[in-house]
Design a protein around this motif. Structure first.
Motif, PDB file in Angstrom:
ATOM      1  N   ILE A 146       0.831  -1.211   0.000  1.00  0.00           N
ATOM      2  CA  ILE A 146       0.000   0.000   0.000  1.00  0.00           C
ATOM      3  C   ILE A 146       0.858   1.250   0.000  1.00  0.00           C
ATOM      4  N   THR A 147       2.003   1.221   0.678  1.00  0.00           N
ATOM      5  CA  THR A 147       2.849   2.412   0.741  1.00  0.00           C
ATOM      6  C   THR A 147       3.367   2.827  -0.632  1.00  0.00           C
ATOM      7  N   ALA A 148       3.404   1.899  -1.595  1.00  0.00           N
ATOM      8  CA  ALA A 148       3.840   2.233  -2.951  1.00  0.00           C
ATOM      9  C   ALA A 148       2.818   3.127  -3.653  1.00  0.00           C
ATOM     10  N   HIS A 149       1.613   3.213  -3.102  1.00  0.00           N
ATOM     11  CA  HIS A 149       0.539   3.997  -3.731  1.00  0.00           C
ATOM     12  C   HIS A 149       0.190   5.250  -2.937  1.00  0.00           C
ATOM     13  N   LEU A 150       1.066   5.673  -2.025  1.00  0.00           N
ATOM     14  CA  LEU A 150       0.798   6.898  -1.280  1.00  0.00           C
ATOM     15  C   LEU A 150       0.844   8.088  -2.219  1.00  0.00           C
ATOM     16  N   ALA A 151      -0.139   8.983  -2.094  1.00  0.00           N
ATOM     17  CA  ALA A 151      -0.168  10.191  -2.906  1.00  0.00           C
ATOM     18  C   ALA A 151       0.909  11.154  -2.419  1.00  0.00           C
ATOM     19  N   ASP A 152       1.424  11.940  -3.352  1.00  0.00           N
ATOM     20  CA  ASP A 152       2.458  12.931  -2.986  1.00  0.00           C
ATOM     21  C   ASP A 152       1.874  14.062  -2.193  1.00  0.00           C
TER      22      ASP A 152
END
Length: 152
Positions: A146-152
Motif C-alpha cells: 500500500i505504501t507504494a501507492h501513497l499520494a504525494d
C-alpha cells in the motif's frame, strides 16, 4: 539487556505507535511523511520481542499527535497497532487503530486509465476490503504494498 529494560527512552509529548507488524516501521514513517526533513525526533524499535505478536516494531514521534485520517490509513499497514498519545511523559489516550470503510485522497490508483490519473480534479477514493482496497472509480484492487501507492 533483558526484555524488561527500556530500549528507547520515553517521550515527553507526542505519539507512540506500538504493536506494528515487524518490519513495517519504515513504511509507517513513509505513510506519515516523516523523512527527517521536518525536524521531528523519532525513535524506532524494530523486531522487538512481543508476547502478542512474537516480534513487533515500535515508532515514537516526539511533538506530534496523529490525526484521525492518519490513524485510519495507518490501520491498513499496521492493523494490530496500538496508539498512545503522550503528554508530559504520561499516556493520556490509548487505543487500537480501526480500519475505515474508505480512504480518500491519500493513495494513488495503480490503473493509469483511471479518471483520478487523468489530470482531472478528482480525489482518489478506495473502499477498504478484507484483502485490499478497491478504487471506487475504476474498480482496480490494490493488494500489494500500500505504501507504494501513497499520494504525494
Amino acid at each position: 539487556m533483558t526484555d524488561t529494560e527500556l530500549r528507547v527512552s520515553k517521550i515527553q509529548s507526542g505519539t507512540v505507535i506500538d504493536h506494528v507488524t515487524a518490519g513495517e516501521a519504515l513504511h509507517v514513517l513513509t505513510l506519515l511523511g516523516i523523512d527527517g526533513s521536518g525536524g521531528e525526533t523519532v525513535s524506532l524499535g524494530m523486531n522487538v520481542p512481543s508476547e502478542r505478536l512474537g516480534k513487533k516494531d515500535v515508532v515514537k514521534v516526539e511533538g506530534r499527535e496523529l490525526s484521525e485520517s492518519e490513524l485510519e490509513v495507518l490501520s491498513l499497514i499496521a492493523p494490530e497497532a496500538t496508539i498512545n498519545i503522550v503528554r508530559e511523559y504520561d499516556v493520556v489516550d490509548k487505543r487500537r487503530v480501526e480500519p475505515p470503510e474508505e480512504v480518500s485522497g491519500v493513495l494513488t490508483c495503480p490503473n493509469r486509465d483511471c479518471i483520478t490519473n487523468a489530470g482531472e480534479p478528482v480525489a482518489t477514493r478506495f473502499a477498504v476490503l478484507d484483502d485490499g482496497l478497491r478504487c471506487e472509480y475504476c474498480g482496480d484492487i490494490v493488494r500489494d504494498d500500500i505504501t507504494a501507492h501513497l499520494a504525494d
